[in-house]
Every structure is written in structure tokens, then in C-alpha cells.
Write a protein that holds these residues in place. Structure first.
Motif, PDB file in Angstrom:
ATOM      1  N   SER A 187      -0.922   3.508  -5.470  1.00  0.00           N
ATOM      2  CA  SER A 187      -0.755   2.335  -6.331  1.00  0.00           C
ATOM      3  C   SER A 187       0.039   2.684  -7.583  1.00  0.00           C
ATOM      4  O   SER A 187       0.833   1.859  -8.067  1.00  0.00           O
ATOM      5  CB  SER A 187      -2.132   1.768  -6.718  1.00  0.00           C
ATOM      6  OG  SER A 187      -2.814   1.324  -5.564  1.00  0.00           O
ATOM      7  N   TYR A 188      -0.164   3.876  -8.127  1.00  0.00           N
ATOM      8  CA  TYR A 188       0.634   4.303  -9.285  1.00  0.00           C
ATOM      9  C   TYR A 188       2.128   4.317  -8.926  1.00  0.00           C
ATOM     10  O   TYR A 188       2.979   3.841  -9.688  1.00  0.00           O
ATOM     11  CB  TYR A 188       0.207   5.703  -9.737  1.00  0.00           C
ATOM     12  CG  TYR A 188      -1.001   5.710 -10.655  1.00  0.00           C
ATOM     13  CD1 TYR A 188      -0.972   5.041 -11.876  1.00  0.00           C
ATOM     14  CD2 TYR A 188      -2.155   6.407 -10.311  1.00  0.00           C
ATOM     15  CE1 TYR A 188      -2.066   5.048 -12.724  1.00  0.00           C
ATOM     16  CE2 TYR A 188      -3.259   6.419 -11.152  1.00  0.00           C
ATOM     17  CZ  TYR A 188      -3.209   5.740 -12.359  1.00  0.00           C
ATOM     18  OH  TYR A 188      -4.283   5.754 -13.196  1.00  0.00           O
ATOM     19  N   ALA A 197       3.459   0.778  -8.501  1.00  0.00           N
ATOM     20  CA  ALA A 197       3.606   0.093  -9.793  1.00  0.00           C
ATOM     21  C   ALA A 197       4.934   0.469 -10.454  1.00  0.00           C
ATOM     22  O   ALA A 197       5.649  -0.400 -10.977  1.00  0.00           O
ATOM     23  CB  ALA A 197       2.431   0.449 -10.706  1.00  0.00           C
ATOM     24  N   VAL A 198       5.277   1.738 -10.420  1.00  0.00           N
ATOM     25  CA  VAL A 198       6.543   2.181 -11.005  1.00  0.00           C
ATOM     26  C   VAL A 198       7.723   1.565 -10.253  1.00  0.00           C
ATOM     27  O   VAL A 198       8.690   1.072 -10.859  1.00  0.00           O
ATOM     28  CB  VAL A 198       6.632   3.722 -10.986  1.00  0.00           C
ATOM     29  CG1 VAL A 198       8.025   4.179 -11.425  1.00  0.00           C
ATOM     30  CG2 VAL A 198       5.566   4.326 -11.889  1.00  0.00           C
ATOM     31  N   ILE A 246      -5.861   0.244  -8.981  1.00  0.00           N
ATOM     32  CA  ILE A 246      -5.959   1.403  -9.873  1.00  0.00           C
ATOM     33  C   ILE A 246      -7.259   1.348 -10.674  1.00  0.00           C
ATOM     34  O   ILE A 246      -7.961   2.361 -10.825  1.00  0.00           O
ATOM     35  CB  ILE A 246      -4.737   1.445 -10.812  1.00  0.00           C
ATOM     36  CG1 ILE A 246      -3.463   1.720 -10.001  1.00  0.00           C
ATOM     37  CG2 ILE A 246      -4.924   2.515 -11.893  1.00  0.00           C
ATOM     38  CD1 ILE A 246      -2.182   1.607 -10.806  1.00  0.00           C
ATOM     39  N   ASN A 297     -10.351   1.566  -8.156  1.00  0.00           N
ATOM     40  CA  ASN A 297     -10.403   2.817  -7.390  1.00  0.00           C
ATOM     41  C   ASN A 297     -11.330   2.663  -6.184  1.00  0.00           C
ATOM     42  O   ASN A 297     -12.394   3.293  -6.111  1.00  0.00           O
ATOM     43  CB  ASN A 297     -10.880   3.962  -8.282  1.00  0.00           C
ATOM     44  CG  ASN A 297     -10.647   5.315  -7.629  1.00  0.00           C
ATOM     45  OD1 ASN A 297      -9.841   5.454  -6.709  1.00  0.00           O
ATOM     46  ND2 ASN A 297     -11.372   6.323  -8.100  1.00  0.00           N
ATOM     47  N   LYS A 334      -5.318   5.007  -4.930  1.00  0.00           N
ATOM     48  CA  LYS A 334      -5.041   4.960  -6.367  1.00  0.00           C
ATOM     49  C   LYS A 334      -3.703   5.632  -6.683  1.00  0.00           C
ATOM     50  O   LYS A 334      -2.898   5.099  -7.449  1.00  0.00           O
ATOM     51  CB  LYS A 334      -6.181   5.653  -7.124  1.00  0.00           C
ATOM     52  CG  LYS A 334      -6.122   5.440  -8.628  1.00  0.00           C
ATOM     53  CD  LYS A 334      -7.377   5.978  -9.294  1.00  0.00           C
ATOM     54  CE  LYS A 334      -7.337   5.708 -10.809  1.00  0.00           C
ATOM     55  NZ  LYS A 334      -8.571   6.174 -11.471  1.00  0.00           N
ATOM     56  N   LYS A 335      -3.443   6.801  -6.064  1.00  0.00           N
ATOM     57  CA  LYS A 335      -2.166   7.485  -6.309  1.00  0.00           C
ATOM     58  C   LYS A 335      -1.006   6.668  -5.751  1.00  0.00           C
ATOM     59  O   LYS A 335       0.050   6.550  -6.384  1.00  0.00           O
ATOM     60  CB  LYS A 335      -2.197   8.878  -5.669  1.00  0.00           C
ATOM     61  CG  LYS A 335      -3.175   9.833  -6.331  1.00  0.00           C
ATOM     62  CD  LYS A 335      -3.146  11.192  -5.649  1.00  0.00           C
ATOM     63  CE  LYS A 335      -4.137  12.146  -6.326  1.00  0.00           C
ATOM     64  NZ  LYS A 335      -4.177  13.467  -5.646  1.00  0.00           N
ATOM     65  N   LEU A 376      -2.612  -3.103  -9.919  1.00  0.00           N
ATOM     66  CA  LEU A 376      -3.411  -2.675 -11.071  1.00  0.00           C
ATOM     67  C   LEU A 376      -4.907  -2.763 -10.769  1.00  0.00           C
ATOM     68  O   LEU A 376      -5.689  -1.907 -11.202  1.00  0.00           O
ATOM     69  CB  LEU A 376      -3.067  -3.533 -12.290  1.00  0.00           C
ATOM     70  CG  LEU A 376      -1.676  -3.325 -12.893  1.00  0.00           C
ATOM     71  CD1 LEU A 376      -1.488  -4.185 -14.132  1.00  0.00           C
ATOM     72  CD2 LEU A 376      -1.439  -1.856 -13.239  1.00  0.00           C
TER      73      LEU A 376
END
Length: 440
Positions: free
Chosen positions: A371-372, A375-376, A223, A226, A368-369, A220
């Protein structure tokens, strides 16, 4: 023992498995192994006698390859928190690959220390030392926790306009750390001593909590912050000295051994104690010592499961493996040493070439992408291992991990989630605290 060809096959599969996932920020080999066992089982996926060697390959790979996420993606597990800031400085100067090389120097040194120690020293020395000191583990834990707080000196006490403001600024970081420690401890106590999580998750009930403390919270942060994609220099060059490397090896080996042998004491805690005992100075020595420390902490702790006259179960992977099969012969112990050397060689090459590739393409990566996506995946892992309440625990522990970042204090204070409930149990006060929290 399984045939040599099967042993090599499953060891190589473990190295490959560990290498492919260990560079991804927020992923921890213990969590992924637990997910693998929970979803596929062991007896059907591979022979149970092969599982310890598969695990060794995967853990060795993690101890080496996780340097990539620590250096380039600013995400680390608890044992790497003291590695984080020096490597961030290297990354900001475009020297991320150099930081990885320094870490690899330490990892190789740690592997040699571990294997030589395991062959010629540990079988004779460790059992009597452990027998003599294990009754005092409670005192060791208390001393280390107190030392963690004492080692963080008051800061920023010269910035306030009034005496009260200066007093608050000086102590807010320490007070924040103490708050994080005790809140983490309450969460850990509840997770360990209630039916909040299903009983079928016996070996993985702490997993969502630690994913939140050390994985999700940093994902997080990636994210939210960044981080900029700075150009990196992929040259094979390090600035250090033989003296620094040797001193760092000694300090890293000392901290890693303490953490590997004694329960609850983690790599980060061992590194903190050993770093002060050996007076570590300089970013290069610091990173090298972390390479040594993490190899001995992760791989050494697991190797104790093989040690014929001790057979200690240390770490989540050892508990997971021992629930299926425990090595029984000295030949398996010797085979484990061979697998460690083989896995270390493969992991070294994988980490080296992956670091050069990332250094060359770092300014086009999208952390950042990534990390998304991670996270999921972390939420999915928590759900599969511990159900809906595991996801709730994940969110709570993530908030505590973020709190540590907000106070700018050590994330290692989140280890209160493990240390505090164990100390309460060791001192025989579990029932009292259950009553105090209204749980029994």
C-alpha cells in the motif's frame, strides 16, 4: 479495419497490460490508460485503428482481475463498493478464493449476456429506447440520488440514553453521507468549471479526484488498519445454487445495463437500483451479481462506441479512445465481440490462477508495504496527468473519501463529485453556482 493478425496482437497486448496492473490495489485501468496515452501517445506506440481493441482487452481484464484487489486487499473502485462487505466476510473466514470464484461465475455470465445481447438485441432495441428516454436523464439522476439517501435507513437509534442522543445516533450516518455528497459535489464543480487544472488535461482532469475518492483513501485505510494476514483455503468449491446464480445474473445485468447506457449513472448506482428491484438476498448471489454488473458496466459501456447505429461514448476509456479513433464499420463491431470473448477467456484463467497463488501465500504477503508503494505511484500518476494542482485535488478528495469511512457511510456518496455538477449544468444553473461560490 486493421489486419486480423494485428487485431489479435494488440488485443492480447491489452489483456496482458490490463491483467498485470488490475490486481494491484488502488490502480484503475482508466487512470493507467490515460497515463499511457499522455506519456507515450498512441500513433507512435500502436496504430490508431488498433487502440479500441487494445482498450477492450485491457477493460475486460480489469473487469475480471480487479476481483483480486476487491477480495484480498479490500480496495475497490466505486462500482465495487456494494461488493466489499460480503467479500470481507469471506476473507475473514479464509474463503477469499471462494469469493473470487463466485465473482468469476458472475463475470463469465455477464460476458455471455453482453455478447449475446450485443449480437442479437442491442442493435435493434437500444437505439429506440435510448432516444425515447434520454430527454429524461436529469429526472433519472435526481431519482437515483434521492433513492440512495432513502435506501439507507436510520441505524443505532436504540443505543442512546436520551431521546436526543438516540435521534443523533440514528441519523448521523445518513447525515454524514449527505455531507460527503455535497462536499464532493463542490469539489467536482470547481474542478470541472474553473482553470484549477491545466486545459491540456482535458480528458484526465477528473482523474486525481477519483483516485482520491476511491483509490488513495482505501490505500490509506489499508496502511492505518494494517489488516491481519489470515490463512486462506485455495479449494475450488463454492456454496451457492443455480437459482441464486440465475437471479443474480438477471439483477447484475439489469444494473449493469442501466449504468452502461445512461451517462453519469455508475455501476454502483445501477447495482443499488437493480438490487432493490430484484430483491437480492445472500452473500453468494450478491457477489455473483457484482461480477455480472461490472463486466456489463465497464465492457458494455465501452462497446457502445462500436454500435453502428448508436455510437454512444460512455466512460473515461471511451472518451480517451474516441479522441484518437472511432470505429466506423459493422465488421469492427463484430470483431469487438470476438475480442471480448477471447479476452474474457484469458482474463478468467489469469484471475483464477492468481487467486489460487495469493490464497496459498496470503499469510506471507505484506499489504501494508504494498500500500505504501501504491500510494506513491498514485501521487506520481496524478502529478504526471494534471500537474501540482492535480496533487492538491488528490489530497482534498482523499480527505473526503476518508470522511466517508469515518462516518461509516457509503463511499458511493463521493459520486457527488460527478453527479452534482452535472445536475447543476443540466438544469442551467452553472452561472448561478459560480457566483454563489465566488468563482465568477
Amino acid at each position: 479495419m486493421i489486419p486480423l493478425s494485428d487485431l489479435l496482437l494488440w488485443s492480447f497486448a491489452g489483456v496482458l497490460f490490463g491483467s498485470l496492473i488490475s490486481w494491484i490495489p488502488g490502480f484503475h485501468i482508466f487512470n493507467i490508460m490515460a497515463l499511457l496515452v499522455a506519456v507515450f501517445g498512441v500513433g507512435e506506440l500502436m496504430p490508431v485503428q488498433a487502440f479500441p481493441f487494445f482498450a477492450i482487452g485491457a477493460i475486460v481484464a480489469y473487469a475480471f482481475v480487479s476481483a483480486i484487489s476487491s477480495v484480498y486487499f479490500s480496495v475497490a473502485d466505486e462500482s465495487a463498493v456494494f461488493l466489499l462487505f460480503p467479500t470481507q466476510r469471506y476473507l475473514l473466514l479464509g474463503r477469499g478464493h471462494e469469493a473470487v470464484l463466485l465473482y468469476l461465475i458472475g463475470a463469465v455470465a455477464g460476458t455471455l449476456v453482453l455478447v449475446l445481447g450485443a449480437l442479437f438485441i442491442f442493435p435493434k432495441v437500444l437505439p429506440p429506447i435510448y432516444q425515447a428516454t434520454s430527454p429524461y436523464i436529469t429526472y433519472f439522476l435526481v431519482a437515483i440520488v434521492v433513492f440512495m439517501f432513502m435506501s439507507e435507513w436510520p441505524k443505532e437509534g436504540d443505543r442512546g440514553k436520551t431521546p436526543l442522543q438516540r435521534l443523533w445516533l440514528a441519523w448521523r450516518q445518513i447525515l454524514g453521507g449527505i455531507l460527503v455528497f455535497f462536499i464532493s459535489g463542490i469539489l467536482g464543480f470547481i474542478v470541472m468549471n474553473t482553470n484549477l487544472l491545466p486545459t491540456t488535461s482535458a480528458y484526465t482532469r477528473l482523474t486525481p479526484m477519483f483516485i482520491g475518492f476511491f483509490g488513495m483513501s482505501w490505500v490509506l485505510l489499508n496502511i492505518l488498519s494494517n489488516p491481519p494476514m489470515l490463512e486462506q483455503v485455495p479449494e475450488d468449491k463454492v456454496e451457492s445454487s443455480i437459482y441464486n446464480a440465475l437471479k443474480a445474473t438477471f439483477g447484475g445485468a439489469l444494473g449493469g445495463t442501466i449504468a452502461a447506457v445512461y451517462p453519469i449513472i455508475t455501476g454502483g448506482m445501477g447495482a443499488l437500483v437493480a438490487g432493490h428491484m430484484t430483491s437480492q438476498r445472500g452473500d453468494d448471489a450478491f457477489i455473483i451479481s457484482q461480477g455480472v454488473n461490472r463486466v456489463i458496466y465497464y465492457v458494455g459501456a465501452f462497446t457502445l462506441l462500436f454500435l453502428p447505429n448508436l455510437r454512444l461514448t460512455r466512460g473515461a476509456a471511451a472518451w480517451l479512445v474516441s479522441s484518437v479513433y472511432t470505429p466506423k464499420s459493422y465488421s469492427e463491431y463484430l470483431a469487438a465481440m470476438g475480442v471480448i470473448l477471447l479476452s474474457a477467456g484469458i482474463s478468467f484463467l489469469f484471475t483464477y490462477y492468481l487467486s489460487k497463488f495469493i490464497a496459498r501465500s496470503f499469510n506471507v504477503l505484506h499489504i501494508k508495504k504494498l500500500s505504501y508503494i501504491v500510494a506513491v505511484v498514485l501521487v506520481v500518476i496524478s502529478y504526471l496527468l494534471t500537474g501540482p494542482m492535480g496533487v492538491v485535488v488528490l489530497f482534498v478528495s482523499t480527505a473526503i473519501g476518508m470522511m466517508a469511512a469515518a462516518f461509516n457511510t457509503r463511499r458511493s456518496y463521493c459520486l457527488g463529485g460527478l453527479v452534482l455538477p452535472v445536475l447543476i449544468s443540466m438544469t442551467g444553473h452553472t452561472g448561478y453556482f459560480m457566483h454563489l461560490l465566488g468563482l465568477g
